[in-house]
Design an enzyme around this catalytic site. Structure first.
Site, PDB file in Angstrom:
ATOM      1  CB  SER A   1      35.512  23.427  24.622  1.00 64.70           C
ATOM      2  OG  SER A   1      36.068  22.397  24.490  1.00 64.70           O
TER       3      SER A   1
ATOM      4  CE1 TYR B   1      32.274  23.089  20.435  1.00 60.02           C
ATOM      5  CE2 TYR B   1      33.511  21.984  21.455  1.00 60.02           C
ATOM      6  CZ  TYR B   1      32.781  22.432  21.267  1.00 60.02           C
ATOM      7  OH  TYR B   1      31.955  22.936  22.504  1.00 60.02           O
TER       8      TYR B   1
ATOM      9  CE  LYS C   1      32.993  26.657  22.369  1.00 57.91           C
ATOM     10  NZ  LYS C   1      32.225  27.728  22.722  1.00 57.91           N
TER      11      LYS C   1
HETATM   12  O1  LIG Z   1      29.212   6.864  22.607  1.00 53.47           O
HETATM   13  C1  LIG Z   1      30.496   6.677  22.470  1.00 53.47           C
HETATM   14  C2  LIG Z   1      30.703   8.176  23.079  1.00 53.47           C
HETATM   15  C3  LIG Z   1      32.001   8.537  23.583  1.00 53.47           C
HETATM   16  N1  LIG Z   1      32.752   7.672  23.637  1.00 53.47           N
HETATM   17  C4  LIG Z   1      33.995   7.818  23.801  1.00 53.47           C
HETATM   18  O2  LIG Z   1      33.768   8.516  25.791  1.00 53.47           O
HETATM   19  C5  LIG Z   1      34.690   9.705  25.878  1.00 53.47           C
HETATM   20  C6  LIG Z   1      33.981  10.912  26.512  1.00 53.47           C
HETATM   21  O3  LIG Z   1      33.772  10.827  24.567  1.00 53.47           O
HETATM   22  P1  LIG Z   1      32.194  12.653  24.181  1.00 53.47           P
HETATM   23  O4  LIG Z   1      30.990  12.250  25.008  1.00 53.47           O
HETATM   24  O5  LIG Z   1      31.608  12.422  22.956  1.00 53.47           O
HETATM   25  O6  LIG Z   1      33.519  13.396  24.362  1.00 53.47           O
HETATM   26  P2  LIG Z   1      34.249  14.454  24.002  1.00 53.47           P
HETATM   27  O7  LIG Z   1      34.802  13.688  22.713  1.00 53.47           O
HETATM   28  O8  LIG Z   1      35.671  14.533  24.887  1.00 53.47           O
HETATM   29  O9  LIG Z   1      33.824  16.183  24.215  1.00 53.47           O
HETATM   30  C7  LIG Z   1      33.964  16.307  24.738  1.00 53.47           C
HETATM   31  O10 LIG Z   1      34.242  17.754  25.333  1.00 53.47           O
HETATM   32  C8  LIG Z   1      35.164  18.265  25.233  1.00 53.47           C
HETATM   33  C9  LIG Z   1      35.454  18.997  26.156  1.00 53.47           C
HETATM   34  O11 LIG Z   1      36.966  18.090  26.519  1.00 53.47           O
HETATM   35  C10 LIG Z   1      33.343  18.692  24.390  1.00 53.47           C
HETATM   36  O12 LIG Z   1      35.221  19.987  23.406  1.00 53.47           O
HETATM   37  C11 LIG Z   1      32.781  18.558  23.456  1.00 53.47           C
HETATM   38  O13 LIG Z   1      32.432  19.315  22.770  1.00 53.47           O
HETATM   39  C12 LIG Z   1      32.443  17.508  23.951  1.00 53.47           C
HETATM   40  O14 LIG Z   1      31.531  17.144  23.656  1.00 53.47           O
HETATM   41  C13 LIG Z   1      35.519   9.564  25.024  1.00 53.47           C
HETATM   42  O15 LIG Z   1      36.852   8.719  25.183  1.00 53.47           O
HETATM   43  C14 LIG Z   1      34.914   8.825  23.514  1.00 53.47           C
HETATM   44  O16 LIG Z   1      35.496   8.005  22.826  1.00 53.47           O
HETATM   45  C15 LIG Z   1      32.191   5.779  23.367  1.00 53.47           C
HETATM   46  O17 LIG Z   1      33.401   5.189  23.630  1.00 53.47           O
HETATM   47  N2  LIG Z   1      31.257   5.626  23.381  1.00 53.47           N
END
Ligand SMILES: O=c1ccn([C@@H]2O[C@H](COP(=O)(O)OP(=O)(O)O[C@H]3O[C@H](CO)[C@@H](O)[C@H](O)[C@H]3O)[C@@H](O)[C@H]2O)c(=O)[nH]1
Length: 242
Positions: free
Chosen positions: A35, A59, A63
């Site tokens: 990841s 997490y 990894k």
């Molecule tokens: O309800 C939500 C969910 C997410 N976000 C934002 O959306 C972006 C993406 O969030 P999310 O989809 O949860 O992905 P990440 O936190 O970037 O994590 C993902 O991407 C990673 C790799 O970069 C992996 O390791 C993880 O398993 C995977 O969940 C971030 O800026 C979050 O703050 C929101 O604003 N609202």
């Protein structure tokens, strides 16, 4: 929803059990789903050669540990080849609308949350922070279509040579939360109401790939754009509900 720590640490157990089984049965070709989170709070774009910063969540730590275990095994056993694939943010669904994601309970990730807001199952999206140093203050990520990601695995397996190989599987393009919301609304002609709330602990401002190594060595690049990702995610969500 927060998961208990041992949920994440099962990742390490799986890596150890699988590699032991591989060695026992003389399976010497391994493709590992890692990841982008292993890069920690580095400055994007992330390149495979950059030193990994401390990870910002458990997490990510599992990894990073799994990558180290596989690297050690490959060093100890020259017959063992491993391709470590660092996924960026997989989204979307198969174009058929038959294979996609349906998370249990409240979705943690952005795209499944957006699709559930669009169906009316959730009232509105909570945008975690609008004060990051990014294009519009919201978090930037490198979203990659799941079918592109799958094709990246085939390319990695077909090109696997001796030793340890690390590849970013991303598009190389960053998209903010609000840009993704807008793309989803435009691609599918739906509304996605949202509110800005506090930052989520463990999130970083921007995470996107330098995807050039996979292109050069595997001949692989992501082909599907953000509109295709939104359209396919929505097609699956509608099919799944019907
Ligand atoms: O309800 C939500 C969910 C997410 N976000 C934002 O959306 C972006 C993406 O969030 P999310 O989809 O949860 O992905 P990440 O936190 O970037 O994590 C993902 O991407 C990673 C790799 O970069 C992996 O390791 C993880 O398993 C995977 O969940 C971030 O800026 C979050 O703050 C929101 O604003 N609202």
């Amino acid at each position: 929803m927060e998961k208990p720590l041992d949920y994440y640490y099962n990742n390490i157990v799986s890596t150890m059990v699988l590699t032991k089984a591989c060695q026992k049965h003389e399976v010497n070709r391994f493709v590992f789903s890692s990841s982008a989170t292993v890069y920690g709070d580095n400055k994007a774009p992330f390149t495979e050669t950059m030193a990994l910063s401390p990870t910002t969540n458990p997490y990510g730590e599992t990894k990073a540990m799994s990558e180290r275990i596989l690297t050690d095994i490959a060093h100890a056993n020259p017959a063992f080849s491993v391709s470590i694939l660092r996924y960026f943010n997989p989204v979307g669904a198969h174009e058929s609308g038959l294979i996609g994601e349906e998370p249990n309970g409240i979705p943690n990730n952005l795209m499944p949350y957006i699709t559930q807001v669009a169906t009316g199952k959730r009232e509105k999206l909570r945008v975690f922070g609008a004060d990051y140093p990014t294009v519009d203050g919201t978090g930037v990520r490198d979203y990659i279509h799941v079918v592109d990601l799958a094709e990246g695995h085939v390319a990695a397996l077909e090109n696997l040579t001796e030793g340890v190989h690390v590849y970013n599987l991303g598009t190389g393009k960053g998209t903010s939360v609000l840009e993704l919301v807008k793309a989803f609304e435009e691609a599918n002609d739906v509304d996605v109401p949202y509110e800005i709330v506090d930052r989520r602990p463990g999130d970083i401002a921007a995470c996107y790939a330098d995807a050039s190594k996979a292109k050069q060595e595997l001949g692989w690049t992501a082909k599907r754009d953000i509109i295709a990702m939104c359209r396919d995610a929505w097609r699956f969500e509608k099919n799944y509900k019907e």
